[in-house]
Design a protein around this motif. Structure first.
Motif, short mmCIF file in Angstrom:
data_model
loop_
_atom_site.label_atom_id
_atom_site.label_comp_id
_atom_site.label_asym_id
_atom_site.label_seq_id
_atom_site.Cartn_x
_atom_site.Cartn_y
_atom_site.Cartn_z
N ILE A 323 -13.88 2.41 39.68
CA ILE A 323 -14.99 1.71 39.04
C ILE A 323 -16.29 2.37 39.49
CG2 ILE A 323 -16.17 -0.50 38.75
CD1 ILE A 323 -13.54 -1.83 39.77
N VAL A 324 -17.07 2.86 38.54
CA VAL A 324 -18.42 3.34 38.83
C VAL A 324 -19.34 2.12 38.86
CG1 VAL A 324 -20.36 4.71 37.98
CG2 VAL A 324 -18.02 5.60 37.79
N VAL A 325 -20.10 1.93 39.95
CA VAL A 325 -20.97 0.75 40.08
C VAL A 325 -22.43 1.19 40.04
CG1 VAL A 325 -21.46 -1.33 41.39
CG2 VAL A 325 -19.21 -0.26 41.59
N PHE A 326 -23.17 0.65 39.09
CA PHE A 326 -24.59 0.94 38.95
C PHE A 326 -25.41 -0.24 39.46
CE2 PHE A 326 -28.28 1.09 35.72
CZ PHE A 326 -29.09 1.80 36.59
N TYR A 327 -26.36 0.05 40.38
CA TYR A 327 -27.24 -0.96 40.95
C TYR A 327 -28.67 -0.68 40.50
CZ TYR A 327 -23.28 -1.61 44.22
OH TYR A 327 -22.03 -1.83 44.78
N PRO A 328 -29.09 -1.15 39.33
CA PRO A 328 -30.46 -0.90 38.90
C PRO A 328 -31.47 -1.62 39.79
CG PRO A 328 -29.38 -2.44 37.41
CD PRO A 328 -28.32 -1.95 38.36
N GLN A 329 -32.69 -1.11 39.82
CA GLN A 329 -33.71 -1.65 40.71
C GLN A 329 -34.99 -1.97 39.94
OE1 GLN A 329 -33.91 -1.78 44.62
NE2 GLN A 329 -31.94 -2.41 43.81
N LEU A 330 -35.42 -3.23 40.00
CA LEU A 330 -36.75 -3.59 39.53
C LEU A 330 -37.76 -3.30 40.63
CD1 LEU A 330 -36.17 -7.01 37.71
CD2 LEU A 330 -36.37 -4.73 36.69
N ARG A 331 -39.03 -3.25 40.27
CA ARG A 331 -40.08 -3.04 41.27
C ARG A 331 -40.91 -4.31 41.43
NH1 ARG A 331 -45.01 -2.64 38.90
NH2 ARG A 331 -45.11 -2.04 36.70
N ARG A 332 -41.52 -4.43 42.57
CA ARG A 332 -42.46 -5.51 42.80
C ARG A 332 -43.78 -5.21 42.10
NH1 ARG A 332 -41.89 -9.28 46.76
NH2 ARG A 332 -40.08 -9.13 48.12
N GLY A 333 -44.47 -6.27 41.64
CA GLY A 333 -45.79 -6.07 41.08
C GLY A 333 -45.88 -6.56 39.66
#
Length: 378
Positions: A323-333
């Motif tokens: 399983i390829v696991v993608f952890y997207p990241q939002l930014r603060r602000g």
């Protein structure tokens, strides 16, 4: 304005509310970060056209958004795992007994107002307008829901309502599973911790929401979720994760000029044998899982480690089960508290279309997932 009409989808059916059986989780030492991945494509529009197939999961605001994304893109998302999540478009729906003006977090604070029939009507209305995928793609879809008995943020009725909505959409109550008896707080529960001394974000089962990961003997959230989504026995978790399998992924290279709310880098875990552009002919068939963090759980200068890409426990299962696991990241602000706390939008803080495929977070996440699928031939 949504027309008042009765949904053609059957009323919510009963769905399973039992514990998943315990699976052994063999932990490993914390992984270090691997290389940087910078995909290159002709245009963001070309990536948005890409067809892919994936599963999605999340915690808290990430769970809300995972449910939202699953229903909007149901032709491409095969199933969802939500650790404390509310039903689709629940935050901005005016129910018969809703307070006026609509209170923020109404479905978490006052879950008694929720009417699943109104949510079904909204889904059908938007599908008719082609702003989300037709709900027939949700027939038989796999849905895993979890809420700890000591969760002080989400009430049990809130998550149960998400289960009722999915039972109606899937028309197969056995495909919807709700784990609701583990005494965890508002967290991702794991059954063991083998990485040495507990960091600040790890707590005992039932601790406050400030403990992002909680150790609950005899119950492991990642393995329970994957076992239900896969609908088949899992291969035992890996005892060792190679550092080079966890990569930084350049999100801005995909989003180009439309980088709204996203950090430059997310994370992707790629097991041994899964394809890259260089070894596609020798690669094994792998599956894509996307995991979304909750509010205040993104990387930032005060929290340089991304907890979930390193310590969630998904990578150990991903390694052995391809399983390829993608952890997207939002930014603060941003101009409001939700954006400042890097929350996924399930309340309309990015616009009235927040739950539709045209919304900025929705369309950008779709582009990122499509680029991962293209890069690793998933």
């Amino acid at each position: 304005k949504v027309p008042r009409h009765e949904p053609t989808t059957p009323k919510a059916a009963r769905f399973t509310k039992t514990h998943s059986s315990r699976r052994e989780l063999n932990q490993t030492n914390p992984v270090r970060r691997g290389g940087r991945v910078t995909p290159r494509y002709s245009s963001p529009q070309a990536i948005r056209q890409k067809r892919f197939s994936a599963f999605i999961a999340g915690i808290s605001s990430g769970a809300d958004f995972a449910i939202q994304f699953h229903i909007a893109y149901s032709s491409q998302i095969r199933g969802v795992a939500a650790f404390a999540g509310q039903p689709y478009h629940c935050g901005q729906t005016e129910f018969t007994t809703s307070r006026h003006p609509l209170p923020f977090d109404q479905c978490k604070k006052y879950p008694g107002v929720i009417e699943v029939s109104k949510l079904l009507s909204y889904i059908e209305y938007q599908a008719d307008r082609q702003t989300i995928d037709p709900p027939h793609h949700l027939l038989g879809t796999r849905v895993y829901l979890q809420r700890g008995t000591k969760d002080s943020i989400y009430k049990n009725t809130t998550v149960a309502s998400a289960g009722e909505l999915y039972a109606a959409l899937s028309r197969d109550p056995s495909s919807v599973h709700f784990d609701w008896s583990t005494p965890s707080g508002h967290s991702l529960p794991r059954d063991t911790w083998a990485e040495g001394q507990w960091p600040a974000f790890v707590g005992h089962c039932g601790d406050s929401w400030r403990k992002t990961l909680q150790i609950c003997p005899h119950f492991d959230g990642p393995s329970a979720a994957l076992a239900h989504l896969w609908a088949s026995p899992l291969i035992g978790a890996a005892t060792r994760i190679l550092p080079e399998h966890l990569h930084r992924f350049d999100q801005h290279s995909v989003l180009k000029g439309n980088k709204t709310h996203f950090q430059q880098f997310g994370w992707v875990y790629v097991p041994s044998g899964c394809a890259t552009s260089r070894d596609v002919h020798d690669a094994e068939t792998c599956t894509l899982l996307v995991f979304l963090h909750g509010c205040n759980q993104c990387e930032n200068p005060k929290k340089p480690l991304h907890v979930f890409s390193l310590y969630s426990g998904f990578n150990e299962w991903a390694e052995t089960n391809k399983i390829v696991v993608f952890y997207p990241q939002l930014r603060r602000g941003g101009p409001n508290a939700q954006q400042h706390d890097c929350c996924w939008d399930s309340y309309g803080h990015t616009g009235e279309d927040y739950a539709l495929k045209t919304a900025p977070q929705m369309s950008n996440l779709h582009a990122l997932i499509a680029s991962i699928a293209a890069l690793y031939h998933l």
